[in-house]
Design a protein around this motif. Structure first.
Motif, PDB file in Angstrom:
ATOM      1  N   ILE A 201       0.790  -1.179  -0.033  1.00 24.97           N
ATOM      2  CA  ILE A 201       0.015   0.040   0.196  1.00 24.97           C
ATOM      3  C   ILE A 201       0.881   1.322  -0.018  1.00 24.97           C
ATOM      4  O   ILE A 201       1.767   1.485   1.000  1.00 24.97           O
ATOM      5  N   THR A 202       0.504   2.010  -0.794  1.00 28.99           N
ATOM      6  CA  THR A 202       1.622   3.404  -1.004  1.00 28.99           C
ATOM      7  C   THR A 202       0.710   4.481  -1.677  1.00 28.99           C
ATOM      8  O   THR A 202      -0.117   4.259  -2.445  1.00 28.99           O
ATOM      9  N   HIS A 203       1.330   5.689  -1.214  1.00 28.75           N
ATOM     10  CA  HIS A 203       0.662   6.814  -1.529  1.00 28.75           C
ATOM     11  C   HIS A 203       1.419   7.288  -2.980  1.00 28.75           C
ATOM     12  O   HIS A 203       1.010   7.896  -3.937  1.00 28.75           O
ATOM     13  N   TYR A 204       2.852   7.031  -3.006  1.00 31.85           N
ATOM     14  CA  TYR A 204       3.550   7.551  -4.114  1.00 31.85           C
ATOM     15  C   TYR A 204       4.005   6.518  -4.831  1.00 31.85           C
ATOM     16  O   TYR A 204       4.109   5.312  -4.441  1.00 31.85           O
ATOM     17  N   GLN A 205       4.465   6.675  -6.097  1.00 31.45           N
ATOM     18  CA  GLN A 205       4.917   5.813  -6.973  1.00 31.45           C
ATOM     19  C   GLN A 205       6.637   5.184  -6.842  1.00 31.45           C
ATOM     20  O   GLN A 205       7.059   4.089  -7.116  1.00 31.45           O
ATOM     21  N   ARG A 206       7.092   6.079  -5.923  1.00 32.29           N
ATOM     22  CA  ARG A 206       8.488   6.133  -5.445  1.00 32.29           C
ATOM     23  C   ARG A 206       9.084   4.659  -5.192  1.00 32.29           C
ATOM     24  O   ARG A 206       9.953   4.046  -5.855  1.00 32.29           O
ATOM     25  N   LEU A 207       8.410   3.979  -4.343  1.00 32.06           N
ATOM     26  CA  LEU A 207       8.757   2.605  -3.746  1.00 32.06           C
ATOM     27  C   LEU A 207       8.732   1.620  -5.053  1.00 32.06           C
ATOM     28  O   LEU A 207       9.553   0.726  -5.043  1.00 32.06           O
ATOM     29  N   LEU A 208       7.886   1.818  -5.937  1.00 34.62           N
ATOM     30  CA  LEU A 208       7.691   0.848  -7.087  1.00 34.62           C
ATOM     31  C   LEU A 208       8.760   1.090  -8.180  1.00 34.62           C
ATOM     32  O   LEU A 208       8.911   0.195  -8.819  1.00 34.62           O
ATOM     33  N   ASP A 209       9.682   1.938  -7.747  1.00 37.01           N
ATOM     34  CA  ASP A 209      10.929   1.993  -8.697  1.00 37.01           C
ATOM     35  C   ASP A 209      11.638   0.872  -8.220  1.00 37.01           C
ATOM     36  O   ASP A 209      12.616   0.309  -8.899  1.00 37.01           O
ATOM     37  N   TYR A 210      11.737   0.417  -6.820  1.00 34.95           N
ATOM     38  CA  TYR A 210      12.471  -0.679  -6.442  1.00 34.95           C
ATOM     39  C   TYR A 210      11.863  -1.884  -6.385  1.00 34.95           C
ATOM     40  O   TYR A 210      12.362  -3.010  -6.291  1.00 34.95           O
ATOM     41  N   ILE A 211      10.593  -1.911  -5.982  1.00 29.90           N
ATOM     42  CA  ILE A 211       9.659  -3.197  -5.910  1.00 29.90           C
ATOM     43  C   ILE A 211       8.924  -3.128  -7.203  1.00 29.90           C
ATOM     44  O   ILE A 211       7.870  -2.562  -7.290  1.00 29.90           O
ATOM     45  N   VAL A 212       8.934  -4.200  -8.163  1.00 31.64           N
ATOM     46  CA  VAL A 212       8.419  -4.037  -9.400  1.00 31.64           C
ATOM     47  C   VAL A 212       6.964  -4.875  -8.916  1.00 31.64           C
ATOM     48  O   VAL A 212       7.022  -6.191  -8.777  1.00 31.64           O
ATOM     49  N   PRO A 213       5.843  -4.396  -9.070  1.00 30.87           N
ATOM     50  CA  PRO A 213       4.501  -5.154  -8.773  1.00 30.87           C
ATOM     51  C   PRO A 213       4.122  -5.838 -10.168  1.00 30.87           C
ATOM     52  O   PRO A 213       4.296  -5.307 -11.216  1.00 30.87           O
TER      53      PRO A 213
END
Lengths: 251, 497
Positions: A201-213
Motif C-alpha cells: 500500500i503506497t501513496h507514491y510511485q517512488r517505492l515501485l521503482d525498487y519493488i516491481v509490482p
C-alpha cells in the motif's frame, strides 16, 4: 491466496470501503495506490483484524479460510503479516525476545518445534544483513528510541524472521530517505518467492521503482476504480489521481 | 501444657458466661476434629477479642521470658490508646478488633479437599506451575504439616549453622537467643510506631529471625516459604534480621502462588538492621488472596517494614512485587543512619478488579554522604486504585545526601485509578534530590501490534507489563523474577478486551 469480494466496511457508522474486490495469487506483488482518505489503511487494518471496524457486507478469504472470523493472532500465525505504517513502541520489552516469542508462536501453530535461544540468534543474525540493521537495535526495547527509518527496517526484519505467506506493507515507504527505501525494498525483493505474495500500500510511485509490482490498483472512495500493470503507476506519477477520479465519476 | 491451657479457658469462663460465640467456637472445633485436626490445635483456641489476659496467655504459651511479656503488655496498653489511621487512600469496612482471634483461630471453613476449592484458584495454580503437593496447602485445605518442607528446612539449617548463621522461627530465637532478641527487637520499629505495628508487638504469633555473624556472606537465598509451610505463622507475623559487620544476606519472603488464609486482617512487622559494611537484600512477592471479581473477601494487609542502616557503608535494599490482597498498606523504609549508607526501594504494585494499594517507601537520611534510590512501578487494572506514597527526608546533619526517585504509573482500561503522593522534607542545603514521575496506558495499539505478530492478548499484556516493570524484576533473584513475570499475566487475566 487472498480473495476479497464486495467488501463493505464502516467506522463509526461511516462507510469507508464500499464494495472492494481483490484477488491475490501466490508469487504476486500487488500495489494499492490512491489518494489520502481512499481507504488504503482501513483495508490493511481490516485484513489484519484490528478492532474498531464493522464489516457490513462481503467476504475475505485467505488460503480458503474465512479471514474475518479469525482472531488477529491466528491470522498472524497462519502467515499473514502487516508491516505497520507507524510501528508501535513497547518500552522495556527486548526486541530479540519479542521476535523470538513471535516466531515461536508461529512455529507452535504450524506444529513445528520451538527454536531455542541459540538457533534463534543465528537465524536473526542472518536476516539482519537483509535490512542492514545494526546489532544493537536487537538489544533495545521494541522500537523505543528508534529513528523513523530504523522502525521501518525493524518491520522488514520481523517480516524476514517470520517469513509470512502474505505480507501487507502499509505505507512502508512514508518518511524514508532514499537509502532506507532502497534497503527496505531490497529486503522485500530477497524475500520474494513463488509461494508468497505481497500487497504494497503506497501513496507514491517512488517505492515501485525498487519493488516491481505485477499489478497496480487504484483505490478511491472505498472501491478499486482501476487496475493495471506497473505502467499504471507511472501514469499516476505523471498525471496524478484527478483524471482517474473524473473518469470514474463519468462512469 | 494442654491442661494448663484448659484451666485458663475455664478461668475465662468464670468471668464471662459461656456466650453464644464461645458455644459456636466449641461446635466448630468439635467439628474440625472429625476431619483430622490434631487435638492440640483446638485446645489452643483462645476466645475472641483482646485484653491483657490474652496477651499474657500468648506469651505464656510461647514460654517467653519475662522481658517479652512485659514488652507485649506495654505495646498492648499503648495500642488501647491509639486509633486506626485514616489517612491512606483506602476504603474498607471497619475492622472489629474485638471480633478477632488473636491466637490460633479455629479454622472455620477449611475446605476438606481440592474438590471444594474455588476452581479459578486451582486454574491459577495450574498456570503458575505450582507443584501438586503444595496446592492443597496453599488453598488452605486441612492437611498436616508438609513433611517434605520440614526436612528441607532442617537440612538447610545444619549448613547455615556451620557458618554461625541463625535462621529460625522468632519464637525459637526468643527462647534460645534472648540476648540478641532483647538487643534488637523493636529498635527499628518501636512498639509505639503505629497502630498496626503496636498491635503486632502485643500479639505477634511467629515469624522469622535471622542473624548473620561478622564477615559472613550467607551462601544461599534465605526464604521464609519453607518455614511458613512447616508452621503457619498466621496473621501477625514478626521478622527480625540482623546483619553484623561486613556480612551479607539475601532474604526472600512469600511466594507467587496465591495464598489463602482464613484471617482477613494481616498486620506484619519486619525489622532489618545492617551494621558497618553489611548488606541486606529483602525481596517480597506478595500474592495473598485478593477477593473475588466483585471485590468480596480478600486479605487486608497492613504491614510495617523498616530497615536501619546502623553502620557506616551499610546497605539495605527492598524489592517488592505486590499483586495480592484486597487492601495493601505498606511502606518498606530505610533509616540511613550510618555515614555513606545506601537505601534502595524497588517496587511493582499491581491492582486489578476492586483491589486497593497504598504503598511506597520512606528514605530517612541521617548520616553524611547517604544515598537512596526509589523505583516504583504501579499498575492498575479493572476498577482498582493504586497509590504511591513516599517520603524522602534529609536531616539537618545529613551532608551531601542524594536521592533519586522514579514513580511510574501504568493504567489498563479506563475505570482504574493511579495516584502519587511524593513528600520531600529537605533540611540540609547540600542535598540533591530528584523526582521523576510518569503515567502511561497500555494502549490498544500496543496489544494489536503484538497480536499481529502472533502473540495472544493475554501474553501481550503480560509482556507489556513485564517490560514496564523490568527495572524492578531485574532486582529479584533469577527464579523469582521468572515466576513474577508469569504472575503478572495471570493477575491481569481478563483485564483487557
Amino acid at each position: 491466496m487472498l480473495s476479497i469480494k464486495n467488501l463493505q466496511v464502516s467506522v463509526d457508522e461511516k462507510p469507508i470501503l464500499k464494495g472492494l474486490n481483490l484477488e491475490v495469487k501466490a508469487g504476486e506483488i500487488h500495489a494499492i495506490m490512491g489518494p489520502n482518505g481512499s481507504g488504503k489503511s482501513t483495508l490493511a487494518h481490516v485484513l489484519s483484524g484490528r478492532e474498531g471496524y464493522r464489516v457490513d457486507a462481503g467476504s475475505a478469504h485467505y488460503k480458503g479460510l474465512d479471514l474475518l472470523e479469525m482472531a488477529p493472532e491466528i491470522r498472524a500465525r497462519e502467515g499473514m503479516f502487516l508491516a505497520f505504517q507507524y510501528p508501535i513502541e513497547i518500552p522495556g520489552v527486548n526486541n530479540t525476545s519479542f521476535l523470538k516469542k513471535a516466531l515461536n508462536e508461529v512455529r507452535k501453530h504450524r506444529g513445528e518445534e520451538e527454536l531455542d535461544a541459540i538457533d534463534f540468534l543465528s537465524l536473526i543474525k542472518k536476516q539482519m544483513n537483509l535490512v542492514e540493521m545494526k546489532e544493537d537495535l536487537l538489544k533495545r526495547p521494541v522500537n523505543q528510541g528508534f529513528s523513523g527509518g530504523e522502525k521501518k527496517r525493524n518491520e522488514i526484519l520481523q517480516m524476514a524472521v517470520l517469513n509470512p505467506t502474505l505480507a501487507i506493507l502499509d505505507e512502508t515507504d512514508s518518511g524514508l530517505d532514499i537509502d532506507a527505501l532502497r534497503i527496505v525494498a531490497g529486503g522485500v525483493n530477497k524475500l520474494r518467492t513463488p509461494e508468497n505474495a505481497f500487497v504494497i500500500i503506497t501513496h507514491y510511485q517512488r517505492l515501485l521503482d525498487y519493488i516491481v509490482p505485477d499489478f497496480v490498483h487504484v483505490l478511491s472512495d472505498g472501491q478499486i476504480i482501476k487496475s493495471g500493470t506497473k505502467e499504471l503507476a507511472y501514469e499516476l506519477e505523471e498525471r496524478g489521481y484527478d483524471w482517474l477520479l473524473e473518469d470514474s465519476e463519468k462512469v | 501444657m494442654i491442661k494448663e491451657n484448659n484451666k485458663m479457658t475455664r478461668d475465662n469462663d468464670k468471668n464471662i458466661a459461656m456466650s453464644d460465640d464461645q458455644q459456636t467456637i466449641q461446635n466448630i472445633t468439635d467439628q474440625d476434629y472429625k476431619y483430622g485436626f490434631v487435638t492440640d490445635i483446638e485446645m489452643e483456641a483462645f476466645p475472641k477479642g483482646l485484653d491483657e489476659n490474652i496477651v499474657r496467655m500468648i506469651s505464656a504459651k510461647k514460654k517467653e521470658p519475662e522481658f517479652m511479656t512485659e514488652w507485649r503488655l506495654k505495646a498492648y496498653r499503648h495500642w488501647r490508646k491509639q486509633k486506626e489511621p485514616k489517612w491512606p487512600k483506602l476504603k474498607y469496612s471497619e475492622v472489629d478488633y474485638e471480633d478477632l482471634y488473636y491466637y490460633a483461630a479455629p479454622k472455620k471453613e477449611a475446605p476438606k479437599s481440592l474438590d471444594e476449592v474455588d476452581p479459578e484458584l486451582l486454574a491459577t495454580f495450574e498456570k503458575l506451575g505450582v507443584p501438586l503437593e503444595e496446592r492443597e496447602l496453599l488453598a488452605g485445605v486441612a492437611v498436616d504439616a508438609v513433611i517434605d518442607s520440614v526436612s528441607v528446612a532442617t537440612t538447610f539449617k545444619g549448613k547455615l549453622g556451620e557458618l554461625g548463621i541463625i535462621f529460625c522461627p522468632i519464637s525459637e530465637a526468643i527462647q534460645e537467643h534472648p540476648e540478641l532478641v532483647k538487643k534488637y527487637l523493636g529498635t527499628v520499629v518501636p512498639y509505639t510506631d503505629n497502630f498496626y505495628a503496636t498491635l503486632n508487638s502485643a500479639v505477634f504469633s511467629d515469624g522469622s529471625f535471622v542473624y548473620i555473624p561478622p564477615g559472613v556472606r550467607c551462601p544461599m537465598e534465605l526464604s521464609s516459604y519453607f518455614r511458613i509451610n512447616a508452621s503457619k505463622t498466621g496473621q501477625f507475623e514478626r521478622t527480625l534480621i540482623v546483619a553484623d559487620k561486613g556480612s551479607y544476606v539475601s532474604y526472600l519472603e512469600g511466594c507467587t502462588a496465591p495464598m489463602r488464609d482464613e484471617n482477613q486482617l494481616h498486620a506484619a512487622v519486619v525489622e532489618l538492621i545492617a551494621l558497618d559494611d553489611a548488606e541486606i537484600k529483602y525481596s517480597t512477592v506478595q500474592n495473598w488472596y485478593a477477593g473475588n471479581k466483585e471485590g468480596v473477601g480478600g486479605i487486608f494487609n497492613f504491614v510495617t517494614k523498616r530497615g536501619l542502616c546502623a553502620g557506616n557503608n551499610s546497605k539495605i535494599s527492598w524489592t517488592q512485587v505486590e499483586t495480592g490482597s484486597a487492601i495493601t498498606w505498606k511502606y518498606p523504609s530505610c533509616v540511613l543512619k550510618g555515614d555513606k549508607s545506601v537505601g534502595e526501594f524497588y517496587s511493582v504494585a499491581l491492582t486489578n478488579n476492586y483491589q486497593q494499594a497504598d504503598t511506597g517507601t520512606k528514605m530517612i537520611h541521617l548520616g553524611k554522604n547517604t544515598r537512596s534510590l526509589i523505583i516504583s512501578k504501579g499498575i492498575s487494572a479493572g476498577k482498582s486504585n493504586n497509590t504511591y506514597r513516599g517520603l524522602v527526608k534529609v536531616n539537618k546533619k545529613a551532608e551531601n545526601a542524594r536521592n533519586y526517585s522514579q514513580c511510574d504509573s501504568l493504567l489498563i482500561g479506563d475505570q482504574c485509578g493511579a495516584h502519587t503522593y511524593p513528600y520531600l522534607e529537605i533540611e540540609n542545603p547540600s542535598a540533591q534530590v530528584e523526582h521523576e514521575a510518569t503515567t502511561s496506558k497500555v494502549s490498544e495499539d500496543q496489544i494489536f501490534y503484538l497480536n499481529q505478530r502472533g502473540i495472544s492478548t493475554e501474553d501481550a499484556v503480560g509482556m507489556i507489563v513485564s517490560g514496564y516493570a523490568r527495572e524492578v524484576f531485574q532486582q529479584l533473584p533469577m527464579e523469582f523474577a521468572v515466576e513474577a513475570q508469569a504472575l503478572m499475566s495471570v493477575s491481569l487475566e481478563g483485564s483487557v478486551g
